[in-house]
Design a protein around this motif. Structure first.
Motif, mmCIF file in Angstrom:
data_model
loop_
_atom_site.group_PDB
_atom_site.id
_atom_site.type_symbol
_atom_site.label_atom_id
_atom_site.label_comp_id
_atom_site.label_asym_id
_atom_site.label_seq_id
_atom_site.Cartn_x
_atom_site.Cartn_y
_atom_site.Cartn_z
ATOM 1 N N ALA A 148 10.443 31.660 1.435
ATOM 2 C CA ALA A 148 9.886 31.023 2.166
ATOM 3 C C ALA A 148 10.565 31.669 3.372
ATOM 4 O O ALA A 148 10.145 32.343 4.829
ATOM 5 C CB ALA A 148 10.246 29.555 2.678
ATOM 6 N N SER A 183 15.720 20.055 -0.022
ATOM 7 C CA SER A 183 16.903 20.046 0.847
ATOM 8 C C SER A 183 17.672 20.409 0.874
ATOM 9 O O SER A 183 18.000 20.768 1.576
ATOM 10 C CB SER A 183 16.232 19.010 1.836
ATOM 11 O OG SER A 183 16.962 17.603 1.091
ATOM 12 N N ARG A 229 10.306 19.949 4.165
ATOM 13 C CA ARG A 229 8.540 20.664 2.514
ATOM 14 C C ARG A 229 8.543 19.659 1.633
ATOM 15 O O ARG A 229 9.312 18.857 1.559
ATOM 16 C CB ARG A 229 10.235 22.055 1.696
ATOM 17 C CG ARG A 229 10.038 22.791 2.962
ATOM 18 C CD ARG A 229 10.394 24.363 2.257
ATOM 19 N NE ARG A 229 10.946 25.311 3.104
ATOM 20 C CZ ARG A 229 11.749 26.285 2.866
ATOM 21 N NH1 ARG A 229 12.397 25.584 2.229
ATOM 22 N NH2 ARG A 229 11.723 26.875 4.327
ATOM 23 N N GLN A 230 7.791 19.364 2.146
ATOM 24 C CA GLN A 230 6.613 18.822 0.860
ATOM 25 C C GLN A 230 7.255 18.880 -0.684
ATOM 26 O O GLN A 230 6.998 19.880 -0.875
ATOM 27 C CB GLN A 230 4.961 18.850 0.909
ATOM 28 C CG GLN A 230 4.468 17.957 0.290
ATOM 29 C CD GLN A 230 4.592 16.167 0.586
ATOM 30 O OE1 GLN A 230 3.713 16.328 1.641
ATOM 31 N NE2 GLN A 230 5.264 15.411 -0.092
ATOM 32 N N PRO A 255 7.548 22.787 -5.348
ATOM 33 C CA PRO A 255 7.713 23.354 -3.713
ATOM 34 C C PRO A 255 6.534 22.865 -3.056
ATOM 35 O O PRO A 255 5.437 24.096 -3.328
ATOM 36 C CB PRO A 255 8.775 23.992 -3.659
ATOM 37 C CG PRO A 255 8.843 24.819 -5.067
ATOM 38 C CD PRO A 255 8.187 24.250 -5.817
ATOM 39 N N GLU A 300 6.394 28.135 9.284
ATOM 40 C CA GLU A 300 6.010 27.131 8.872
ATOM 41 C C GLU A 300 6.047 25.839 9.099
ATOM 42 O O GLU A 300 6.103 26.019 10.108
ATOM 43 C CB GLU A 300 7.283 27.132 7.799
ATOM 44 C CG GLU A 300 7.331 26.259 6.482
ATOM 45 C CD GLU A 300 9.021 26.209 5.710
ATOM 46 O OE1 GLU A 300 8.551 25.645 4.778
ATOM 47 O OE2 GLU A 300 9.228 27.240 5.660
ATOM 48 N N TRP A 323 1.453 16.884 10.400
ATOM 49 C CA TRP A 323 2.570 18.028 10.372
ATOM 50 C C TRP A 323 2.308 18.419 11.600
ATOM 51 O O TRP A 323 2.404 18.268 11.845
ATOM 52 C CB TRP A 323 1.842 19.501 9.014
ATOM 53 C CG TRP A 323 1.462 18.750 7.861
ATOM 54 C CD1 TRP A 323 0.383 17.219 7.175
ATOM 55 C CD2 TRP A 323 1.715 19.568 6.644
ATOM 56 N NE1 TRP A 323 0.340 17.442 5.794
ATOM 57 C CE2 TRP A 323 1.255 18.410 5.636
ATOM 58 C CE3 TRP A 323 2.439 20.279 6.736
ATOM 59 C CZ2 TRP A 323 1.953 18.429 4.350
ATOM 60 C CZ3 TRP A 323 3.269 20.839 4.954
ATOM 61 C CH2 TRP A 323 2.196 19.735 3.528
ATOM 62 N N LEU A 346 4.980 24.992 0.096
ATOM 63 C CA LEU A 346 5.171 26.060 1.247
ATOM 64 C C LEU A 346 3.798 26.069 2.298
ATOM 65 O O LEU A 346 2.589 26.322 1.843
ATOM 66 C CB LEU A 346 5.619 27.157 1.369
ATOM 67 C CG LEU A 346 7.270 26.984 0.384
ATOM 68 C CD1 LEU A 346 7.222 28.735 -0.039
ATOM 69 C CD2 LEU A 346 8.125 26.333 0.905
ATOM 70 N N GLN A 387 14.948 25.246 7.041
ATOM 71 C CA GLN A 387 14.715 24.113 6.279
ATOM 72 C C GLN A 387 16.105 24.145 5.167
ATOM 73 O O GLN A 387 16.325 24.013 4.751
ATOM 74 C CB GLN A 387 14.242 24.355 5.388
ATOM 75 C CG GLN A 387 12.773 24.199 6.144
ATOM 76 C CD GLN A 387 12.505 22.480 6.552
ATOM 77 O OE1 GLN A 387 12.425 21.568 5.553
ATOM 78 N NE2 GLN A 387 12.465 22.036 7.579
ATOM 79 N N ALA A 407 7.768 23.499 11.597
ATOM 80 C CA ALA A 407 9.334 23.691 11.384
ATOM 81 C C ALA A 407 10.345 23.837 11.209
ATOM 82 O O ALA A 407 10.180 25.117 11.924
ATOM 83 C CB ALA A 407 9.670 23.958 9.161
ATOM 84 N N VAL A 439 5.718 21.717 8.188
ATOM 85 C CA VAL A 439 5.832 20.294 7.348
ATOM 86 C C VAL A 439 5.681 18.552 7.511
ATOM 87 O O VAL A 439 4.897 18.927 8.887
ATOM 88 C CB VAL A 439 7.482 20.040 7.016
ATOM 89 C CG1 VAL A 439 8.011 21.858 6.383
ATOM 90 C CG2 VAL A 439 8.382 20.321 8.759
ATOM 91 N N THR A 464 2.166 27.283 -3.229
ATOM 92 C CA THR A 464 3.398 25.655 -4.613
ATOM 93 C C THR A 464 2.931 26.638 -5.829
ATOM 94 O O THR A 464 2.926 27.270 -6.001
ATOM 95 C CB THR A 464 2.034 24.698 -4.025
ATOM 96 O OG1 THR A 464 2.830 23.617 -4.469
ATOM 97 C CG2 THR A 464 0.788 24.980 -5.496
#
Length: 876
Positions: A484, A389, A503-504, A702, A494, A718, A704, A724, A721, A496, A623
């Motif tokens: 992203a 973040s 974001r995870q 990350p 997106e 989820w 996404l 971010q 988003a 999250v 990812t």
């Protein structure tokens, strides 16, 4: 007057040509034209026919001409004799049995197709008819758009023609200024008759404006200096802000007169020319015209000739102006004054060259980040979440600033800024590395290991129509930030985790190497392996899943994707399509990536995969298997047998910058390894980038997740988003001092800590939001005007909480902020912000007054706090 008293004049070849055309349309052999019986231009040629042009000084002379003409010959006779002198014998055989009067205006309509009469505005220009006849192009003048021929069309075409631009009527002030940048155009202009030049300059001033006329005056006096260059010099001699001139500037204003007609330059005229000069620069940039570079160099040299070379540093167009602004920014960064830094960046952004480098903007972003509080984190899970973040954005900004300038002063300021950033980032890495000793602890929450990615992320999403899992080998959080944003511009939304709104994050297996971490990802357990192990692992976890590696992605000619990849993505019987793209990891070993901007074009065939997956309705998961650190002056540590960022446990003691890790998530002899957490150190030879160590940039993977914009439901837990971006990315950190301060929202209660081997790390609950001016916001919501606005909006009225969140976010940032900052601060999904902002405007903009508006840049939201207080009668 009597015919004998008609004044005879010399006629132009163009007029004779027109009469010759008329003659050939009849059976007459002779056309008598009232003119001086003088001619030296030869015969007229109409198509493939020849018309003789002869003087007729008397009746006998004309009769002699008639006698000598063959049957198929025609002639235009110039005579000053009245009809009575010529007699019936001549007139009977002449065109229309009379002497034609040389009215040039009578010939003009025939020069322009589509017109039948000359307009009054054109007839007032007594010089125009002759000029239009004399300068008629071989192909004729362009068709008139109206039956009445106007001066704007006719003289506009004439001016373009004499400049050598061709007979185009599309000539405006900016086109004129850009065209005069060409040497051949200026040469053509200088070659025009002095009288006609004067007439055209006068017409241009009336029709196109004073700047156009001034440009023509400059061009006729200075064939080797472009009017655009003079205009750019005038821009700094008479700036728009009207500042009092310096002594050198005032002297230069006098010296420039010799380039602008030799007379004092009116202030309004100078500013007008300067405005059009800047507009011309933009047009030349679009056209990629070589004349632009010449004009810029000439403008800089001209200011030197005026003994005010420093004036170029005041320009928003010339290169010295950009460097001066960046130097001022560097000084502000060194001094550390926040407002001075923001003001200096605003001045950089005003310059034409602002888009040539991201370094100034990124440097200011790093300055803002350093100005934020560095709150302590309670766990490794929190460290990983903060890396995604916040830290990843810092890393992205560092990449742009690292090669930021060739100027020594700016380089020094950037270097000092980067040193401070590295110190702060290094402390984060040190703390996170110290927590790796507890990497297998069962009492942490939120973050997951890479071996849990299939079960915890892919499995829930593949149930919604299948998933495309793209593993971008080596993708760091910094690369994910830019990637992203580019994917979102394709129309994908997106998603999250709803618990964190961010974001995870996934943590790599240790050491953070491809053979370990990527195999662990696909096999669902920490282990080392190869490509075949990965394919078996994915198929075991998801029956009928397909995995494609580098060699599987080579398509046949003309195809963006191999046929079997396309078929797998479209086939809903395949629950998960996995693709490994090695471009990033390959580049870190082979190319200098210290200032690399990764995008879809550099990650082929990612764009084609995204399009195919969106078309098939698949969820898209982007990812990595590990991140990486970039080579930026690393220190070489001599340890025999060590890999770039880790070494086996041996006799060497663990020193500062290293961490000893052990446990079931460590794939090394004895389940132990020593990892480097310093990003400025390495073992062994230098490469472009490294991974395997314990810095947050290497550990943090990350994740996404995207879906098509038309899909409104996501996997359980989820949400769509919000932007971010960190709150310091687009706007200054400028929290207002509240009148009555309360937390914006209550902290969410902690979930009970899970137990078991799958729970690796804990993530701290979101910290309390910044305090806001509750007196203003709450008073607005409670006002009669606001209640009436909600009543009018009816069932479409926005919830008070959303309205309050937007207003608070604006007030906290000085009533002006980027829309992404507002959306992020207010927790509004990026795809919903436009709709919510429109609803906010309906509530706040009472009677059409702009309390809140989108600025002209299309990105910034403005709040008029004074007007808000007036409209809602808030006195707090």
């Amino acid at each position: 007057m009597a015919v004998s008293e008609v004044r005879t004049v010399a006629v132009s070849p163009a007029m004779v040509q027109q009469w010759a055309v008329d003659l050939l349309k009849t059976d007459a052999q002779l056309l008598l034209l009232r003119a001086r019986p003088e001619w030296s231009h030869g015969d007229a040629r109409v198509g493939d026919q020849n018309v003789r042009v002869l003087p007729g000084v008397s009746q006998l002379a004309v009769l002699d001409i008639l006698e000598t003409l063959a049957d198929d010959e025609r002639a235009v006779v110039l005579t000053d004799r009245p009809s009575d002198d010529l007699g019936d014998a001549v007139l009977a055989r002449a065109y229309r049995q009379q002497v034609q009067l040389p009215d040039e205006w009578q010939a003009v309509p025939r020069l322009f197709a589509g017109t039948s009469v000359v307009g009054r505005d054109l007839r007032r220009l007594d010089w125009a008819a002759t000029a239009l006849l004399d300068h008629q192009p071989p192909g004729g003048w362009p068709r008139s758009p109206e039956p009445v021929l106007t001066a704007g069309h006719a003289v506009g075409c004439l001016l373009a023609q004499v400049l050598g631009l061709g007979p185009t009527p599309q000539l405006d002030d900016v086109t004129l200024l850009t065209s005069l940048g060409r040497r051949d155009v200026r040469a053509a202009w200088v070659a025009v008759d002095d009288g006609l030049r004067g007439h055209l300059i006068g017409w241009a001033e009336t029709e196109l404006g004073e700047p156009a006329a001034l440009a023509l005056q400059i061009a006729q006096s200075n064939e080797h200096i472009t009017p655009l260059a003079v205009g750019l010099a005038l821009d700094v001699l008479w700036p728009e802000d009207g500042r009092a001139p310096t002594e050198a500037q005032a002297a230069a204003r006098v010296r420039v007169e010799r380039f602008v007609g030799g007379t004092p330059v009116p202030v309004d005229s100078a500013k007008a020319v300067a405005r059009f000069a800047k507009a011309a620069v933009l047009r030349l940039e679009i056209d990629d015209a070589p004349e632009l570079g010449i004009a810029l160099q000439q403008a800089k040299a001209l200011l030197g000739d005026l003994d005010w070379a420093m004036g170029a540093e005041e320009s928003t167009i010339l290169a010295p102006g950009y460097l001066a602004r960046v130097r001022a920014l560097a000084d502000a960064l060194t001094d550390g004054d926040d407002q001075a830094v923001e003001d200096a960046l605003a001045r950089v952004a005003e310059h034409r060259d602002a888009g040539t480098s991201q370094a100034p903007t990124m440097a200011v972003r790093l300055h803002r980040w350093l100005a934020t509080d560095e709150a302590p984190t309670p766990s490794l899970g929190a460290d990983l979440q903060r890396q995604l973040s916040d830290g990843a954005w810092v890393d992205a900004a560092v990449g742009a600033v690292w090669h930021g300038s060739t100027d020594p002063d700016v380089t020094h300021a950037y270097g000092e800024l980067l040193r401070r950033v590295r110190e702060r980032r290094g402390e984060r890495d040190r703390i996170a590395a110290s927590r790796l000793r507890q990497v297998n602890a069962p009492d942490v929450e939120g973050a997951i290991g890479v071996e849990r990615l299939l079960a915890d992320v892919v499995a829930p999403w593949r149930r919604r129509g299948g998933a495309l899992l793209v593993v971008l080998d080596g993708m760091s959080g910094a690369i994910a930030t830019s990637l992203a944003a580019e994917v979102a511009r394709l129309g994908l939304i997106e998603w999250v985790p709803a618990e964190t709104h961010g974001r995870q994050g996934v943590v790599a297996a240790l050491p953070s190497l491809t053979a370990i971490s990527r195999t662990s990802l696909f096999c669902g357990q920490v282990q080392s392996g190869a490509l075949d192990d990965e394919k078996r692992g994915l198929a075991k976890r998801f029956r009928d899943a397909r995995l494609f590696h580098k060699n599987d992605l080579r398509s046949q000619g003309g195809a963006a994707l191999p046929a079997d990849v396309s078929e797998a993505v479209q086939d809903h019987a395949v629950p998960v399509v996995g693709v490994v793209i090695n471009a990033i990891d390959d580049a870190t070993h082979k190319n200098d990536t210290s200032a690399w901007n990764w995008d879809l074009n550099s990650l082929q065939p990612l764009r084609a995969l995204l399009d195919a997956a969106a078309s098939a309705g698949r969820a898209i998961i982007l990812t990595s298997d590990h991140g990486h650190v970039v080579e930026r002056g690393t220190e070489a540590l001599s340890v025999p047998g060590a890999d770039s960022r880790w070494r086996s446990v041996g006799t060497d003691a663990v020193v500062e910058g290293e961490v000893l890790v052990s446990g079931e998530r460590v794939v090394a002899p004895g389940d132990q390894a020593v990892l480097l957490w310093r990003d400025d150190a390495r073992y062994g030879p230098r490469h472009s980038g490294y991974h395997g160590g314990a810095s947050l940039a290497e550990l943090t993977i990350p994740v996404l997740v995207f879906q098509g914009a038309t899909v409104t439901n996501g996997a359980p837990g989820w949400e769509q988003a919000a932007p971010q971006v960190p709150l310091w990315w687009n706007d200054p950190i400028r929290l207002a001092t509240p009148v009555e301060a309360v937390p914006r929202q209550k902290p969410k209660p902690q979930r009970p800590a899970p137990s078991g081997p799958d729970a690796l790390f804990e993530v701290d609950a979101p910290s309390d939001a910044p305090v806001a001016q509750v007196g203003l916001v709450e008073a607005m919501l409670a006002s009669d005007t606001f209640r009436e606005q909600k009543r009018r909006a009816g069932r479409h009225a926005l919830a008070d909480a959303k309205t309050a969140a937007v207003v608070r976010a604006l007030v906290e940032r000085g009533n002006r902020a980027h829309q992404d900052t507002i959306a992020a601060a207010a927790g509004i999904a990026a795809g919903q912000f436009g709709q919510i902002f429109a609803a906010v405007k309906r509530l706040l903009n009472v009677d059409g007054y702009s309390v809140v508006e989108l600025d002209t840049d299309g990105k910034t939201i403005r709040l008029d706090e004074k007007l808000l207080r007036e409209q809602f009668e808030v006195t707090t």
